[in-house]
Design an enzyme around this catalytic site. Structure first.
Site, PDB file in Angstrom:
ATOM      1  N   HIS A  95       0.853  -1.278   0.055  1.00 31.43           N
ATOM      2  CA  HIS A  95       0.229   0.064  -0.056  1.00 31.43           C
ATOM      3  C   HIS A  95       0.882   1.139  -0.211  1.00 31.43           C
ATOM      4  O   HIS A  95       1.748   1.461   0.972  1.00 31.43           O
ATOM      5  CB  HIS A  95      -0.853   0.036   1.213  1.00 31.43           C
ATOM      6  CG  HIS A  95      -1.866   0.943   1.253  1.00 31.43           C
ATOM      7  ND1 HIS A  95      -2.878   1.398   0.418  1.00 31.43           N
ATOM      8  CD2 HIS A  95      -1.646   2.249   2.255  1.00 31.43           C
ATOM      9  CE1 HIS A  95      -3.462   2.490   0.599  1.00 31.43           C
ATOM     10  NE2 HIS A  95      -2.625   2.980   1.777  1.00 31.43           N
ATOM     11  N   SER A  96       0.567   1.994  -1.067  1.00 32.70           N
ATOM     12  CA  SER A  96       1.398   3.420  -1.186  1.00 32.70           C
ATOM     13  C   SER A  96       2.896   3.118  -1.135  1.00 32.70           C
ATOM     14  O   SER A  96       3.336   2.432  -1.967  1.00 32.70           O
ATOM     15  CB  SER A  96       1.073   4.463   0.204  1.00 32.70           C
ATOM     16  OG  SER A  96       1.467   5.763  -0.062  1.00 32.70           O
ATOM     17  N   MET A  97       3.642   3.493  -0.289  1.00 34.81           N
ATOM     18  CA  MET A  97       5.125   3.379  -0.585  1.00 34.81           C
ATOM     19  C   MET A  97       5.248   1.719  -0.414  1.00 34.81           C
ATOM     20  O   MET A  97       6.211   1.337  -1.261  1.00 34.81           O
ATOM     21  CB  MET A  97       5.672   3.663   0.836  1.00 34.81           C
ATOM     22  CG  MET A  97       7.216   3.471   0.886  1.00 34.81           C
ATOM     23  SD  MET A  97       8.050   3.632   2.509  1.00 34.81           S
ATOM     24  CE  MET A  97       9.674   3.289   2.253  1.00 34.81           C
ATOM     25  N   ALA A  99       3.603  -0.362  -1.999  1.00 33.34           N
ATOM     26  CA  ALA A  99       3.232  -0.639  -3.458  1.00 33.34           C
ATOM     27  C   ALA A  99       4.668  -0.606  -4.262  1.00 33.34           C
ATOM     28  O   ALA A  99       5.005  -1.577  -5.028  1.00 33.34           O
ATOM     29  CB  ALA A  99       2.206  -0.150  -4.148  1.00 33.34           C
ATOM     30  N   SER A 123      -1.122  -0.934  -4.432  1.00 30.60           N
ATOM     31  CA  SER A 123      -2.326  -0.220  -3.843  1.00 30.60           C
ATOM     32  C   SER A 123      -1.847   1.288  -3.720  1.00 30.60           C
ATOM     33  O   SER A 123      -0.927   1.583  -3.030  1.00 30.60           O
ATOM     34  CB  SER A 123      -2.747  -0.661  -2.480  1.00 30.60           C
ATOM     35  OG  SER A 123      -3.724   0.052  -1.919  1.00 30.60           O
TER      36      SER A 123
END
Length: 253
Positions: A95-97, A99, A123
């Site tokens: 998720h975010s970083m 990803a 994500s």
């Protein structure tokens, strides 16, 4: 790869019991640790083992130096995780970083060990080859950086309410932002594993088009899945997200 370090420093296993059908390895967003996925075990069936990556300087590894480079993190992480990727089918959720880390981790494992996950969930982060639309934030003064963090609505009320926790949290966040904002994409062949790009319908920081652009990084199946919520939609649309993951992993097995 180099001789692997102790993977127990890097991986937190939630509810590990008998041999699972698939192992879901989760990589957290900037500033977060493995505990951000602690609640997933109760929501997912017992044939999915939930694990989460713990980065240096975060939570249980708070005494270790923080890392400000995606390549340095991958250099240390990949050999550490390899042993637990060989005894069970695996999927990554970043998720975010996380990803960005999951994407580069997958590329490194393919290149050096010939190992690929069954699914790669990316994500709330634009495709790795796309330039940033916003100026860097990791060099902002503390007060400005903290105001930015508050606007994301992803920081716990406990941290927001206690100045002491803020002093602990800000260096972690700045290190993670530095790693993300200094990342330089290096072209490579598309991955041979399916990619599922996920995001929040109300996420102002990542557009559906930027998520769709992950498509070029796989020669296998690609899906775009959007959920109600903003950048931290996994918290507000957890049931829908978990239903998708359960369906996908059951299908790939």
């Amino acid at each position: 790869m180099r001789s692997p370090p102790d993977h127990k420093r890097w991986i937190v296993r939630f509810g590990a019991g008998c041999r699972p059908a698939v192992r879901l390895i989760c990589l957290p967003h900037s500033g977060a640790g493995a505990s951000s996925f602690a609640g997933w075990t109760a929501a997912l069936p017992d044939w999915i083992e939930v694990c989460a990556v713990q980065l240096p300087g975060h939570e249980t590894r708070y005494l270790e130096p923080l890392c400000t480079s995606i390549p340095s993190l991958i250099n240390a992480m990949a050999p550490a995780l390899l042993p637990i990727l060989l005894d069970c089918p695996t999927a990554f959720f970043g998720h975010s970083m996380g990803a960005l880390l999951a994407f580069e981790l997958t590329r490194r494992l393919r290149r050096e060990a010939g190992v690929l996950p069954r699914r790669l969930y990316l994500s709330a982060h634009r495709a790795a080859h796309l330039p940033a639309r916003h100026p860097p934030t990791h060099t902002l003064p503390d007060d400005e950086l903290w105001a930015l963090v508050q606007s994301f609505n992803g920081t716990s009320a406990e941290v927001l309410a206690h100045p002491e926790l803020r002093q602990i949290f800000l260096p972690i966040l700045r290190a993670d932002f530095t790693a993300c904002e200094t990342y330089v994409y290096q072209p490579d062949q598309p991955l041979e594993c399916p990619i599922v790009a996920c995001g929040g319908l109300q996420d102002d920081s990542v557009t559906p088009e930027e998520l769709e652009s992950w498509r070029v990084h796989t020669s296998a199946d690609f899906k775009l899945r959007l959920f109600p919520g903003g950048h931290f939609y996994p918290a507000t649309s957890q049931l829908l997200l978990h239903r998708m993951i359960i369906h996908d992993l059951a299908e790939c097995l």
